[in-house]
Write a protein that holds these residues in place. Structure first.
Motif, PDB file in Angstrom:
ATOM      1  N   ASN A  53     -20.458 -64.796  63.873  1.00  0.00           N
ATOM      2  CA  ASN A  53     -21.646 -64.417  64.648  1.00  0.00           C
ATOM      3  C   ASN A  53     -21.373 -64.364  66.147  1.00  0.00           C
ATOM      4  N   ARG A  54     -20.306 -63.646  66.518  1.00  0.00           N
ATOM      5  CA  ARG A  54     -19.965 -63.516  67.936  1.00  0.00           C
ATOM      6  C   ARG A  54     -19.911 -62.054  68.351  1.00  0.00           C
ATOM      7  N   LEU A  55     -20.329 -61.827  69.590  1.00  0.00           N
ATOM      8  CA  LEU A  55     -20.224 -60.517  70.222  1.00  0.00           C
ATOM      9  C   LEU A  55     -19.364 -60.694  71.457  1.00  0.00           C
ATOM     10  N   PHE A  56     -18.338 -59.852  71.596  1.00  0.00           N
ATOM     11  CA  PHE A  56     -17.450 -59.887  72.753  1.00  0.00           C
ATOM     12  C   PHE A  56     -17.811 -58.700  73.642  1.00  0.00           C
ATOM     13  N   ALA A  57     -18.050 -58.949  74.921  1.00  0.00           N
ATOM     14  CA  ALA A  57     -18.475 -57.897  75.846  1.00  0.00           C
ATOM     15  C   ALA A  57     -17.570 -57.897  77.075  1.00  0.00           C
ATOM     16  N   THR A  58     -17.357 -56.691  77.634  1.00  0.00           N
ATOM     17  CA  THR A  58     -16.463 -56.547  78.786  1.00  0.00           C
ATOM     18  C   THR A  58     -17.200 -55.979  79.997  1.00  0.00           C
ATOM     19  N   PRO A  59     -17.910 -56.830  80.751  1.00  0.00           N
ATOM     20  CA  PRO A  59     -18.498 -56.342  82.005  1.00  0.00           C
ATOM     21  C   PRO A  59     -17.379 -56.141  83.031  1.00  0.00           C
ATOM     22  N   GLU A  60     -17.171 -54.907  83.447  1.00  0.00           N
ATOM     23  CA  GLU A  60     -16.007 -54.564  84.277  1.00  0.00           C
ATOM     24  C   GLU A  60     -15.924 -55.352  85.580  1.00  0.00           C
ATOM     25  N   ALA A  61     -17.018 -55.529  86.270  1.00  0.00           N
ATOM     26  CA  ALA A  61     -16.978 -56.171  87.585  1.00  0.00           C
ATOM     27  C   ALA A  61     -16.988 -57.694  87.506  1.00  0.00           C
ATOM     28  N   TYR A  62     -17.120 -58.261  86.325  1.00  0.00           N
ATOM     29  CA  TYR A  62     -17.254 -59.712  86.175  1.00  0.00           C
ATOM     30  C   TYR A  62     -15.915 -60.433  86.078  1.00  0.00           C
ATOM     31  N   LYS A  63     -14.842 -59.712  85.805  1.00  0.00           N
ATOM     32  CA  LYS A  63     -13.494 -60.269  85.725  1.00  0.00           C
ATOM     33  C   LYS A  63     -13.343 -61.287  84.600  1.00  0.00           C
ATOM     34  N   ALA A  64     -14.071 -61.063  83.512  1.00  0.00           N
ATOM     35  CA  ALA A  64     -13.987 -61.937  82.347  1.00  0.00           C
ATOM     36  C   ALA A  64     -14.582 -61.219  81.146  1.00  0.00           C
ATOM     37  N   VAL A  65     -14.226 -61.698  79.973  1.00  0.00           N
ATOM     38  CA  VAL A  65     -14.861 -61.231  78.740  1.00  0.00           C
ATOM     39  C   VAL A  65     -15.922 -62.258  78.379  1.00  0.00           C
ATOM     40  N   ARG A  96      -7.279 -62.603  66.874  1.00  0.00           N
ATOM     41  CA  ARG A  96      -6.856 -62.148  68.194  1.00  0.00           C
ATOM     42  C   ARG A  96      -7.840 -61.145  68.765  1.00  0.00           C
ATOM     43  N   LEU A  97      -7.964 -61.209  70.089  1.00  0.00           N
ATOM     44  CA  LEU A  97      -8.713 -60.221  70.864  1.00  0.00           C
ATOM     45  C   LEU A  97      -7.697 -59.466  71.709  1.00  0.00           C
ATOM     46  N   TYR A  98      -7.823 -58.165  71.730  1.00  0.00           N
ATOM     47  CA  TYR A  98      -6.969 -57.307  72.551  1.00  0.00           C
ATOM     48  C   TYR A  98      -7.872 -56.667  73.597  1.00  0.00           C
ATOM     49  N   ALA A 110      -5.708 -62.424  73.484  1.00  0.00           N
ATOM     50  CA  ALA A 110      -6.301 -63.767  73.525  1.00  0.00           C
ATOM     51  C   ALA A 110      -6.499 -64.288  72.113  1.00  0.00           C
ATOM     52  N   ASP A 111      -6.328 -65.595  71.957  1.00  0.00           N
ATOM     53  CA  ASP A 111      -6.642 -66.267  70.706  1.00  0.00           C
ATOM     54  C   ASP A 111      -8.164 -66.341  70.612  1.00  0.00           C
ATOM     55  N   SER A 112      -8.733 -65.896  69.501  1.00  0.00           N
ATOM     56  CA  SER A 112     -10.192 -65.853  69.393  1.00  0.00           C
ATOM     57  C   SER A 112     -10.810 -67.205  69.057  1.00  0.00           C
ATOM     58  N   GLU A 113      -9.989 -68.204  68.776  1.00  0.00           N
ATOM     59  CA  GLU A 113     -10.503 -69.553  68.508  1.00  0.00           C
ATOM     60  C   GLU A 113     -10.494 -70.399  69.782  1.00  0.00           C
ATOM     61  N   SER A 114      -9.372 -70.396  70.499  1.00  0.00           N
ATOM     62  CA  SER A 114      -9.257 -71.204  71.726  1.00  0.00           C
ATOM     63  C   SER A 114      -9.697 -70.426  72.966  1.00  0.00           C
ATOM     64  N   TYR A 115      -9.794 -69.098  72.840  1.00  0.00           N
ATOM     65  CA  TYR A 115     -10.142 -68.189  73.937  1.00  0.00           C
ATOM     66  C   TYR A 115      -9.095 -68.157  75.044  1.00  0.00           C
ATOM     67  N   LYS A 116      -7.897 -68.635  74.775  1.00  0.00           N
ATOM     68  CA  LYS A 116      -6.824 -68.604  75.760  1.00  0.00           C
ATOM     69  C   LYS A 116      -6.029 -67.312  75.607  1.00  0.00           C
TER      70      LYS A 116
END
Length: 154
Positions: A53-65, A96-98, A110-116
């Motif tokens: 139940n996760r959504l990954f979003a990429t706001p360009e100006a935020y410098k983070a996912v 994994r997240l690419y 990034a590892d999708s469990e540790s988020y590193k």
């Protein structure tokens, strides 16, 4: 033969008329996600993990996912270390997240469990979209300006 073609054309015509007469249901708002005030700019791409139940979003100006909980709409994590996140792909089988980082010209993994961030692949500046072929397990990356593609095993 002419009769068979005429019957097929008539059936196709009836099908088209039936399709045109159906009205699409209007969209309904089912949930709103509240963003922190410092999140500004465009969201380029999204990825989803239905199992967790996760959504990954990429706001360009935020410098983070941003990682949202789909049920509550709350942010559960911010993956930093990405200057200009563009496209994102989630691989549940690899956990994994690419994420393409247009500023650094990298593909961050990034590892999708540790988020590193566990790895990166050097690309060209302004790395943009991701395509994935499950048969070959290759990512195809496109650079925004050059329309250059680079297959990467993942």
């Amino acid at each position: 033969m002419k009769r068979t073609i005429a019957i097929l054309l008539l059936m196709c015509g009836l099908f088209v008329v039936k399709m045109q007469s159906q009205e699409a249901a209007p969209l309904k708002l089912v949930q709103t996600y509240k963003l922190p005030a410092d999140v500004k700019g465009n969201f380029d791409h999204f990825a989803i993990d239905l199992a967790r139940n996760r959504l990954f979003a990429t706001p360009e100006a935020y410098k983070a996912v941003l990682v949202f909980d789909l049920k509550t709409g709350n942010i559960i994590h911010k993956i930093s270390g990405i200057e200009k996140p563009h496209a994102i792909l989630y691989r549940d089988d690899l956990k994994r997240l690419y994420v393409t980082d247009g500023e650094a010209g990298d593909l961050k993994i990034a590892d999708s469990e540790s988020y590193k961030i566990v790895s990166s692949v050097k690309l060209l500046e302004d790395a943009d979209s991701i395509g994935y072929d499950p048969a070959t397990k290759l990512l195809t990356l496109t650079m925004a300006e050059a329309m250059f593609t680079k297959p990467i095993p993942c």
